[in-house]
Design a protein around this motif. Structure first.
Motif, mmCIF file in Angstrom:
data_model
loop_
_atom_site.group_PDB
_atom_site.id
_atom_site.type_symbol
_atom_site.label_atom_id
_atom_site.label_comp_id
_atom_site.label_asym_id
_atom_site.label_seq_id
_atom_site.Cartn_x
_atom_site.Cartn_y
_atom_site.Cartn_z
ATOM 1 N N GLU A 135 0.841 -1.205 0.000
ATOM 2 C CA GLU A 135 0.000 0.000 0.000
ATOM 3 C C GLU A 135 0.870 1.247 0.000
ATOM 4 O O GLU A 135 0.546 2.250 -0.655
ATOM 5 N N GLN A 136 1.986 1.191 0.697
ATOM 6 C CA GLN A 136 2.886 2.335 0.767
ATOM 7 C C GLN A 136 3.431 2.714 -0.602
ATOM 8 O O GLN A 136 3.533 3.895 -0.941
ATOM 9 N N VAL A 137 3.749 1.723 -1.410
ATOM 10 C CA VAL A 137 4.343 2.020 -2.710
ATOM 11 C C VAL A 137 3.312 2.151 -3.830
ATOM 12 O O VAL A 137 3.466 2.963 -4.739
ATOM 13 N N PHE A 138 2.209 1.372 -3.757
ATOM 14 C CA PHE A 138 1.252 1.352 -4.861
ATOM 15 C C PHE A 138 -0.105 1.956 -4.514
ATOM 16 O O PHE A 138 -0.914 2.200 -5.414
ATOM 17 N N GLY A 139 -0.380 2.189 -3.240
ATOM 18 C CA GLY A 139 -1.671 2.741 -2.849
ATOM 19 C C GLY A 139 -2.819 1.841 -3.251
ATOM 20 O O GLY A 139 -2.774 0.620 -3.094
ATOM 21 N N ASP A 140 -3.879 2.441 -3.802
ATOM 22 C CA ASP A 140 -5.058 1.678 -4.197
ATOM 23 C C ASP A 140 -4.808 0.779 -5.400
ATOM 24 O O ASP A 140 -5.659 -0.045 -5.745
ATOM 25 N N ASP A 141 -3.662 0.938 -6.061
ATOM 26 C CA ASP A 141 -3.332 0.092 -7.208
ATOM 27 C C ASP A 141 -2.646 -1.209 -6.799
ATOM 28 O O ASP A 141 -2.237 -1.996 -7.651
ATOM 29 N N ARG A 142 -2.508 -1.436 -5.499
ATOM 30 C CA ARG A 142 -1.682 -2.572 -5.083
ATOM 31 C C ARG A 142 -2.250 -3.917 -5.516
ATOM 32 O O ARG A 142 -1.495 -4.847 -5.803
ATOM 33 N N VAL A 143 -3.581 -4.047 -5.580
ATOM 34 C CA VAL A 143 -4.142 -5.316 -6.029
ATOM 35 C C VAL A 143 -3.823 -5.548 -7.502
ATOM 36 O O VAL A 143 -3.383 -6.637 -7.894
ATOM 37 N N ALA A 144 -4.008 -4.523 -8.326
ATOM 38 C CA ALA A 144 -3.707 -4.653 -9.753
ATOM 39 C C ALA A 144 -2.227 -4.949 -9.977
ATOM 40 O O ALA A 144 -1.863 -5.771 -10.827
ATOM 41 N N GLU A 145 -1.365 -4.288 -9.204
ATOM 42 C CA GLU A 145 0.071 -4.540 -9.326
ATOM 43 C C GLU A 145 0.413 -5.971 -8.894
ATOM 44 O O GLU A 145 1.213 -6.657 -9.538
ATOM 45 N N ALA A 146 -0.207 -6.407 -7.824
ATOM 46 C CA ALA A 146 0.078 -7.749 -7.313
ATOM 47 C C ALA A 146 -0.443 -8.831 -8.246
ATOM 48 O O ALA A 146 0.185 -9.882 -8.410
ATOM 49 N N VAL A 147 -1.597 -8.595 -8.862
ATOM 50 C CA VAL A 147 -2.128 -9.559 -9.826
ATOM 51 C C VAL A 147 -1.157 -9.709 -10.996
ATOM 52 O O VAL A 147 -0.894 -10.822 -11.473
ATOM 53 N N ALA A 148 -0.592 -8.594 -11.449
ATOM 54 C CA ALA A 148 0.398 -8.661 -12.532
ATOM 55 C C ALA A 148 1.656 -9.397 -12.071
ATOM 56 O O ALA A 148 2.285 -10.124 -12.841
ATOM 57 N N MET A 149 2.017 -9.221 -10.804
ATOM 58 C CA MET A 149 3.180 -9.925 -10.251
ATOM 59 C C MET A 149 2.916 -11.411 -10.085
ATOM 60 O O MET A 149 3.850 -12.200 -9.902
ATOM 61 N N ALA A 150 1.649 -11.817 -10.150
ATOM 62 C CA ALA A 150 1.290 -13.226 -10.039
ATOM 63 C C ALA A 150 1.127 -13.886 -11.402
ATOM 64 O O ALA A 150 0.899 -15.088 -11.487
ATOM 65 N N SER A 151 1.243 -13.108 -12.471
ATOM 66 C CA SER A 151 1.024 -13.656 -13.804
ATOM 67 C C SER A 151 2.241 -14.427 -14.291
ATOM 68 O O SER A 151 3.337 -14.314 -13.745
ATOM 69 N N ARG A 152 2.068 -15.201 -15.330
ATOM 70 C CA ARG A 152 3.159 -15.990 -15.913
ATOM 71 C C ARG A 152 4.128 -15.059 -16.642
ATOM 72 O O ARG A 152 3.717 -14.162 -17.391
ATOM 73 N N ALA A 153 5.406 -15.264 -16.443
ATOM 74 C CA ALA A 153 6.435 -14.434 -17.068
ATOM 75 C C ALA A 153 6.876 -15.026 -18.398
ATOM 76 O O ALA A 153 6.897 -16.250 -18.569
ATOM 77 N N PRO A 154 7.261 -14.183 -19.346
ATOM 78 C CA PRO A 154 7.852 -14.698 -20.583
ATOM 79 C C PRO A 154 9.304 -15.113 -20.329
ATOM 80 O O PRO A 154 9.839 -14.895 -19.236
#
Length: 434
Positions: A135-154
């Motif tokens: 929350e400190q770094v992403f605020g209300d975007d933290r869920v969207a950021e975390a979902v992207a961090m959970a996605s499959r990487a190329p």
């Protein structure tokens, strides 16, 4: 194995991981040894299922209102693979080697439940104790950021410019489906499907000859942002297996002095063969011996000290989803101490006018901006180079890249959601000339 049988095997493996508390990679390896009838395609598909369940562990359990191995797998199929209830039911038909048919409660959950009311750590699939940091770094975007961090990487590759050009490798590796990376001018990308096996890069002639290395685009960009130049004296202070060392050597064009070391000599073991394959001839590997200082002859003389800092690795969750669920608060405290120690060591090695490139594969503020603020307070002779200045002089899409990153007074942050790379923080600090 049929797709349904693969699901059954995955449920069995998840149960093993839960009960025996073993790392997923170890459980998968042991399963493959015990089930030699399973082909490489089967093993790859089952591995993909396991890693995707780990990526979406919390959200899948929430969706299904159940935290069993079966529930997590069913929820993942909807959330990560985009399957609907009918598609999942077709695989879970109770046939030979197939999972049992869906219960009424499972079908109802797959049909009607969502993550709309889920807490942020659940919707974003990360441990609850990390919520305040994100929350400190992403605020209300933290869920969207975390979902992207959970996605499959190329799978990203770095062209070794000491031996090849990207245009040539785009042709010679075309059979692997390579495309140019969006940001790095020396990168290639291979997109991987859900059940895809990793291509045999290490068997490719271009790899064997040292023309290409496996390296995430974010890691490539972090090295480029250091601004290493031919003729400089450059120290890679946390060289490990040598990924950044190889990138620095290519940037230097074989000219100048490149010194690589690491506090753990075991981490350095692969670096010699990698440097030889890449055609690097100006690197000096300093292996720690006893309590002595391997860099005792270098004081305040380096043009650049690169720190690929020991960190929690939160920026690499796409590649190692198992790690985020095994991470504990104590690990962060240990890393913060290690980072402060290596930064202080780098300060003593940097000459007036020289610079430190501090890099983490983490998105957590204590390891990034807070660590840099503490360092500058201890060493007022250093000042942060504004991120926009670091980016501007490097490549054609610098302005777009700069806008995509999350910037602060201490440096810039790449994330899967913003830049399509792993999460990397980069800060460039210059020692003032007195």
């Amino acid at each position: 194995m049929t797709p349904a049988a693969r699901l059954s095997a995955a449920i069995e493996l998840i149960d093993t991981i839960d009960k025996e508390r073993v790392p997923a990679a170890k459980a998968l390896k042991e399963w493959g040894t015990a089930h030699r009838f399973a082909g490489s395609g089967d093993r790859a598909a089952i591995s993909g299922l396991i890693w995707d369940v780990l990526r979406r562990r919390a959200s899948s359990a929430w969706l299904m209102d159940s935290d069993t191995p079966r529930a997590r797998l069913l929820g993942m199929l909807k959330l990560e693979r985009g399957m609907d209830a009918d598609g999942i039911a077709a695989l879970c038909d109770g046939g030979r080697f197939a999972p049992e048919p869906l219960s009424d409660a499972e079908r109802a959950a797959l049909t009607s439940r969502s993550l709309a009311d889920a807490p942020a750590p659940t919707a974003g699939d990360y441990p609850e104790w990390l919520d305040g940091y994100l929350e400190q770094v992403f605020g209300d975007d933290r869920v969207a950021e975390a979902v992207a961090m959970a996605s499959r990487a190329p799978l990203d590759l770095r062209v070794n410019t000491l031996k090849a050009k990207r245009e040539k490798l785009l042709h010679s590796l075309a059979h692997l489906g390579v495309t140019p990376t969006p940001w790095s001018p020396i990168g290639l990308r291979i997109e991987l499907g859900a059940d895809a096996r990793n291509p045999g890069i290490h068997a490719e002639e271009d790899f064997i000859k040292g023309a290409v290395e496996v390296q995430d685009e974010g890691s490539q960009l972090a090295a480029l942002l250091s601004g290493a130049k031919p003729g400089e004296q450059v120290i890679d202070l946390c060289a490990g297996a040598g990924g950044k060392t190889l990138a620095l050597a290519a940037m230097m064009g074989g000219k100048g002095r490149l010194i690589a070391t690491d506090h753990d000599k075991r981490q350095l073991a692969p670096i010699y063969e990698r440097l030889s394959r890449a055609g690097v001839h100006n690197a000096d590997i300093r292996t720690p011996k006893g309590e002595g200082d391997t860099l005792a002859d270098i004081r305040a003389s380096a043009d650049l000290v690169l720190i690929d800092a020991p960190c929690t690795g939160t920026g690499t969750w796409r590649r190692n989803p198992d790690a985020k669920w095994r991470m504990r608060p104590g690990a962060l405290e240990v890393r913060l101490k290690d980072q402060a120690t290596v930064l202080d060591r780098a300060a003593a090695l940097t000459k007036p006018g020289g610079r430190i490139a501090y890099i983490t594969c983490s998105v957590l503020p204590p390891e990034n901006g807070e660590q840099i603020r503490s360092f500058v307070a201890r060493h007022p002779e250093f000042a942060v180079v504004p991120p926009e200045q670091t980016v501007t002089a490097l490549w054609d899409r610098a302005e777009e890249f700069s806008a995509a990153t999350l910037q602060s007074a201490e440096g810039l942050l790449m994330t899967p959601r913003r830049t399509g790379t792993d999460g990397f923080f980069v800060s460039i600090l210059r020692r003032q000339v007195s």
